[in-house]
Every structure is written in C-alpha cells, then in structure tokens.
Design a protein around this motif. Structure first.
Motif, short mmCIF file in Angstrom:
data_model
loop_
_atom_site.label_atom_id
_atom_site.label_comp_id
_atom_site.label_asym_id
_atom_site.label_seq_id
_atom_site.Cartn_x
_atom_site.Cartn_y
_atom_site.Cartn_z
N TYR A 54 0.81 -1.22 0.00
CA TYR A 54 0.00 0.00 0.00
C TYR A 54 0.85 1.27 0.00
N ARG A 55 2.13 1.15 -0.29
CA ARG A 55 3.04 2.30 -0.26
C ARG A 55 2.62 3.42 -1.21
N ARG A 56 2.00 3.09 -2.31
CA ARG A 56 1.58 4.11 -3.28
C ARG A 56 0.30 4.83 -2.88
N CYS A 57 -0.39 4.29 -1.89
CA CYS A 57 -1.67 4.87 -1.48
C CYS A 57 -1.46 6.15 -0.67
N HIS A 58 -2.32 7.10 -0.93
CA HIS A 58 -2.32 8.33 -0.15
C HIS A 58 -3.12 8.16 1.15
N TYR A 59 -4.17 7.33 1.08
CA TYR A 59 -5.05 7.09 2.22
C TYR A 59 -5.42 5.61 2.24
N LEU A 60 -5.83 5.15 3.43
CA LEU A 60 -6.32 3.79 3.57
C LEU A 60 -7.68 3.83 4.26
N ILE A 61 -8.57 2.96 3.81
CA ILE A 61 -9.87 2.75 4.44
C ILE A 61 -9.85 1.33 4.98
N CYS A 62 -10.18 1.17 6.27
CA CYS A 62 -10.16 -0.13 6.92
C CYS A 62 -11.57 -0.48 7.38
N ASN A 63 -11.94 -1.78 7.30
CA ASN A 63 -13.32 -2.10 7.64
C ASN A 63 -13.55 -2.49 9.10
N THR A 64 -12.52 -2.39 9.95
CA THR A 64 -12.73 -2.54 11.40
C THR A 64 -11.83 -1.53 12.13
N PRO A 65 -12.24 -1.10 13.30
CA PRO A 65 -11.38 -0.20 14.08
C PRO A 65 -10.04 -0.85 14.42
N ASP A 66 -10.03 -2.16 14.64
CA ASP A 66 -8.78 -2.83 14.98
C ASP A 66 -7.79 -2.83 13.81
N ILE A 67 -8.30 -2.92 12.57
CA ILE A 67 -7.41 -2.84 11.42
C ILE A 67 -6.84 -1.43 11.31
N VAL A 68 -7.64 -0.42 11.63
CA VAL A 68 -7.13 0.96 11.68
C VAL A 68 -5.97 1.04 12.67
N ASP A 69 -6.16 0.49 13.85
CA ASP A 69 -5.09 0.50 14.87
C ASP A 69 -3.84 -0.23 14.36
N HIS A 70 -4.04 -1.36 13.70
CA HIS A 70 -2.92 -2.14 13.13
C HIS A 70 -2.12 -1.29 12.14
N VAL A 71 -2.82 -0.58 11.27
CA VAL A 71 -2.16 0.24 10.24
C VAL A 71 -1.38 1.38 10.89
N VAL A 72 -1.99 2.05 11.87
CA VAL A 72 -1.33 3.17 12.54
C VAL A 72 -0.13 2.67 13.36
N ARG A 73 -0.29 1.53 14.03
CA ARG A 73 0.84 0.95 14.79
C ARG A 73 2.02 0.63 13.87
N ASN A 74 1.72 0.37 12.60
CA ASN A 74 2.77 0.00 11.66
C ASN A 74 3.24 1.18 10.81
N GLY A 75 3.06 2.41 11.33
CA GLY A 75 3.71 3.56 10.74
C GLY A 75 2.88 4.52 9.93
N TRP A 76 1.62 4.23 9.68
CA TRP A 76 0.78 5.15 8.93
C TRP A 76 0.29 6.25 9.85
N SER A 77 0.22 7.47 9.32
CA SER A 77 -0.34 8.59 10.07
C SER A 77 -1.83 8.37 10.27
N ALA A 78 -2.32 8.57 11.48
CA ALA A 78 -3.75 8.40 11.77
C ALA A 78 -4.61 9.32 10.90
N ALA A 79 -4.06 10.45 10.47
CA ALA A 79 -4.81 11.39 9.62
C ALA A 79 -5.05 10.83 8.22
N ARG A 80 -4.35 9.76 7.86
CA ARG A 80 -4.49 9.17 6.52
C ARG A 80 -5.20 7.82 6.53
#
Length: 179
Positions: A54-80
């Motif tokens: 997903y490196r080319r993506c500007h934003y990510l949409i996740c279908n559970t709050p826990d996946i959002v947490d996983h993405v942010v824990r792994n370096g993505w800005s919460a604003a994206r």
C-alpha cells in the motif's frame, strides 16, 4: 505474480481512459500494481495485510477499528487512515418477529460463491427445528433459492433480501452463521 504484466497494463489503461480524480484499490495486488498518476489512490483493507503493498496509497480505508489500529501501529499517520464498516450501522431496535417453534440461524452476507451459503443450506436437512434466514442479495440468489427448493426446504430457508435492520435480525436469531 511477478510475471503478471497484463494486470498492471489493464489498470494503467483504465486509469488513462477514465482520468479519475480518485482510484480506490482493494487489497494487495491492485494496490501495488496501480501506477503513480495525477490522482489520489485510496487502498481498502479488510484484513491485516502486509502494508508494503500500500506504499503508493495516499489514504487507507479499513473495515474494522482494529485494522485501523494495526495500520497506525505500523507507521501510517492516523490522519491518513479511516474506518468504514462493511455493514449498515447497528441501531438499538427491537428484534423482528421470529418463529416460536424453531431456532433461527441467520446469515448476513452478499450472495456470492465465496460466502459458501450453499454449505449452510445443504446442512439444513441435518438440523431439526430450525429455520435459516439469509439476509443479503447478490448474483447467487437464484441458484441458492433453487438449491433450497431442490432440497425440499422451502418453508425452512427464508431469503430476506438486502436489509438495513441488522440489529433487529441479530436479536431475533439464535445463531449467526458465517459459512
């Protein structure tokens, strides 16, 4: 795989033809094969995928709050990173009417082969005093209805169509199936 050049070219051709402002990609392959361009790329995650795709993506949409947490824990800005559930909101509503003489087994799903709804229908002759409620729609609806008829389950398998009252159905059900 690594030698799949046709997918990359097909995506590139579609983007060139349509000239979108936003490109939404589902899961690893499409997200990694979408070329850079003058558009915003948004990746859709339904699982705990390797974020290198997903490196080319500007934003990510996740279908559970826990996946959002996983993405942010792994370096993505919460604003994206955004949460958008697959299902309609759960409201506080009373249960729908249900039979008093049978257990209610509920499936909430798109009617497509990957959901294996036919497995649940085929199991129904083995389950006494139960009704199977199937809430959803999709390309497999006619085939699944024929299967229920072929198995003599017309009175025990109910196709409810697309529903926005998920909470009311869940409250009425004895068991929610994910075959």
């Amino acid at each position: 795989g690594a030698l799949d050049f046709s997918t990359r070219w097909a995506i590139r051709g579609a983007i060139k033809e349509y000239g979108p402002d936003i490109v939404l990609t589902w899961m690893n392959r499409a997200s990694s094969m979408t070329p850079k361009g003058k558009f915003i790329q948004v990746g859709r995650l339904g699982g705990y995928y390797d974020l290198k795709y997903y490196r080319r993506c500007h934003y990510l949409i996740c279908n559970t709050p826990d996946i959002v947490d996983h993405v942010v824990r792994n370096g993505w800005s919460a604003a994206r990173v955004f949460y958008a559930p697959n299902f309609c909101p759960v409201r506080d509503e009373p249960a729908v009417a249900r039979p008093s003489d049978a257990r209610v087994l509920l499936i909430l799903a798109r009617l497509q082969p990957a959901k294996a709804i036919d497995v649940a229908i085929r199991a129904m002759p083995l389950i006494d005093h139960a009704q199977l409620w199937i809430a959803g729609d999709g390309p497999e609806e006619d085939r699944l209805k024929r299967l229920a008829v072929d198995l003599g389950l017309e009175g025990r398998v109910r196709f409810l169509g697309w529903r926005d009252d998920r909470s009311a159905l869940l409250k009425a059900a004895d068991l929610c199936l994910v075959p």
